[in-house]
Design a protein around this motif. Structure first.
Motif, PDB file in Angstrom:
ATOM      1  N   LEU A 121      65.814  43.486  21.157  1.00 54.93           N
ATOM      2  CA  LEU A 121      64.941  43.191  20.028  1.00 54.93           C
ATOM      3  C   LEU A 121      65.098  41.735  19.629  1.00 54.93           C
ATOM      4  O   LEU A 121      66.187  41.301  19.272  1.00 54.93           O
ATOM      5  CB  LEU A 121      65.297  44.084  18.838  1.00 54.93           C
ATOM      6  N   ARG A 122      64.013  40.986  19.686  1.00 50.47           N
ATOM      7  CA  ARG A 122      64.041  39.608  19.201  1.00 50.47           C
ATOM      8  C   ARG A 122      62.904  39.429  18.209  1.00 50.47           C
ATOM      9  O   ARG A 122      61.741  39.768  18.486  1.00 50.47           O
ATOM     10  CB  ARG A 122      63.969  38.600  20.341  1.00 50.47           C
ATOM     11  N   ALA A 123      63.255  38.892  17.055  1.00 46.75           N
ATOM     12  CA  ALA A 123      62.298  38.798  15.950  1.00 46.75           C
ATOM     13  C   ALA A 123      61.085  37.962  16.328  1.00 46.75           C
ATOM     14  O   ALA A 123      59.946  38.306  15.986  1.00 46.75           O
ATOM     15  CB  ALA A 123      62.992  38.217  14.717  1.00 46.75           C
ATOM     16  N   GLU A 124      61.284  36.871  17.062  1.00 50.91           N
ATOM     17  CA  GLU A 124      60.200  35.925  17.299  1.00 50.91           C
ATOM     18  C   GLU A 124      59.120  36.459  18.230  1.00 50.91           C
ATOM     19  O   GLU A 124      57.988  35.984  18.223  1.00 50.91           O
ATOM     20  CB  GLU A 124      60.756  34.615  17.846  1.00 50.91           C
ATOM     21  N   SER A 125      59.457  37.455  19.057  1.00 52.88           N
ATOM     22  CA  SER A 125      58.457  37.978  19.994  1.00 52.88           C
ATOM     23  C   SER A 125      58.204  39.469  19.797  1.00 52.88           C
ATOM     24  O   SER A 125      57.593  40.110  20.649  1.00 52.88           O
ATOM     25  CB  SER A 125      58.897  37.719  21.444  1.00 52.88           C
ATOM     26  N   PHE A 126      58.623  40.022  18.658  1.00 52.90           N
ATOM     27  CA  PHE A 126      58.417  41.439  18.421  1.00 52.90           C
ATOM     28  C   PHE A 126      56.927  41.774  18.335  1.00 52.90           C
ATOM     29  O   PHE A 126      56.500  42.862  18.707  1.00 52.90           O
ATOM     30  CB  PHE A 126      59.135  41.875  17.143  1.00 52.90           C
ATOM     31  N   TYR A 127      56.135  40.831  17.840  1.00 53.75           N
ATOM     32  CA  TYR A 127      54.671  41.012  17.810  1.00 53.75           C
ATOM     33  C   TYR A 127      54.150  41.291  19.213  1.00 53.75           C
ATOM     34  O   TYR A 127      53.295  42.151  19.408  1.00 53.75           O
ATOM     35  CB  TYR A 127      54.010  39.761  17.224  1.00 53.75           C
ATOM     36  N   ASN A 128      54.658  40.561  20.201  1.00 51.01           N
ATOM     37  CA  ASN A 128      54.203  40.737  21.586  1.00 51.01           C
ATOM     38  C   ASN A 128      54.592  42.109  22.128  1.00 51.01           C
ATOM     39  O   ASN A 128      53.836  42.722  22.882  1.00 51.01           O
ATOM     40  CB  ASN A 128      54.778  39.640  22.472  1.00 51.01           C
ATOM     41  N   VAL A 129      55.797  42.582  21.742  1.00 54.62           N
ATOM     42  CA  VAL A 129      56.233  43.913  22.167  1.00 54.62           C
ATOM     43  C   VAL A 129      55.304  44.972  21.580  1.00 54.62           C
ATOM     44  O   VAL A 129      54.858  45.886  22.280  1.00 54.62           O
ATOM     45  CB  VAL A 129      57.689  44.172  21.725  1.00 54.62           C
TER      46      VAL A 129
END
Length: 248
Positions: free
Chosen positions: A104-112
């Motif tokens: 889990l990475r905050a900066e790319s969670f939108y992409n997930v």
């Protein structure tokens, strides 16, 4: 808990001479032949902005087979290749393999979240992937709600979970909820490695805390961290701290 899944990482070969990675203290620590050990169910990576916490966690995730943009080992999407090459140079040591896992990475969670929705659209009438995440599109929830939905619904135990600054989306009360969920999952034979600035998360009982700085990596006690000490000083006397900051 039994033996941790990921026991340690080390550099298996020399990094390129022209890479910026050589300027990072934690990377130089590995270049000197040191091994970064994960000997407890929960390990925190802490330190100042830009010191290399997220770079190191990302590299550990890649070395363990996760998508550098986040997700499970089954996620293979890529929106933009911005990750470093460090993961290709790390050798992970394992005693056993987890049943579950997530990066889990905050900066790319939108992409997930977007990738989950897209895969469900392709499947059509079959089982929906989003059902494993609580049944509601992560895009239809606040950032913090989607983070907790992920932990509470998708993290099933017996897993290796790598979290990059999860506090970015969570209020203090939700951070306490995350602590409780982490405890539940540790009791279900899980391992966490977390990059964080949050003194609330760092308080997890018996966690290993590594402080990353320009000189390398060192294990510290919770109350020795700058995050704890600075937060405590501010909360004990905010007026004094504000006078110092704002009035010089």
């Amino acid at each position: 808990m039994k033996q941790t899944y990921l026991v340690s990482v080390r550099l298996r070969r020399e990094l390129p001479e022209d890479t910026y990675l050589r300027r990072l203290g934690p990377v130089r620590h590995l270049m000197e032949g040191n091994v970064l050990e994960f000997d407890r169910p929960v390990t925190f990576l802490v330190g100042e902005n830009g010191i290399g916490k997220s770079t190191l966690l990302e590299a550990v995730a890649v070395a363990c087979g996760f998508n550098p943009e986040g997700g499970t080992r089954n996620f293979s999407f890529s929106t933009r290749a911005t990750h470093s090459v460090l993961g290709d140079y790390l050798t992970p040591a394992r005693k056993r393999y987890p049943r579950d896992g997530f990066f889990l990475r905050a900066e790319s969670f939108y992409n997930v979240a977007t990738n989950i929705d897209e895969m469900d659209e392709l499947v059509g009438g079959g089982p929906r992937l989003i059902d494993s995440y609580g049944g509601v599109s992560l895009h239809q929830q606040s950032h913090g709600e989607s983070f907790l939905a992920l932990v509470q619904n998708r993290f099933g135990g017996e897993g290796l979970y790598l979290l990059d600054e999860p506090e970015a989306a969570l209020s203090p009360s939700r951070l306490l909820t995350l602590l409780a969920e982490m405890d539940r999952l540790v009791k279900a034979d899980s391992q966490f490695i977390v990059s964080t600035h949050s003194p609330i998360l760092m308080a997890f009982p018996n966690a290993r805390i590594y402080e990353l700085n320009e000189n390398g990596v060192r294990a510290v006690a919770y109350k020795e961290t700058e995050h704890y000490q600075l937060t405590r000083r501010f909360l004990e006397n905010p007026e004094r701290m504000l006078r110092y900051l704002l009035e010089g």
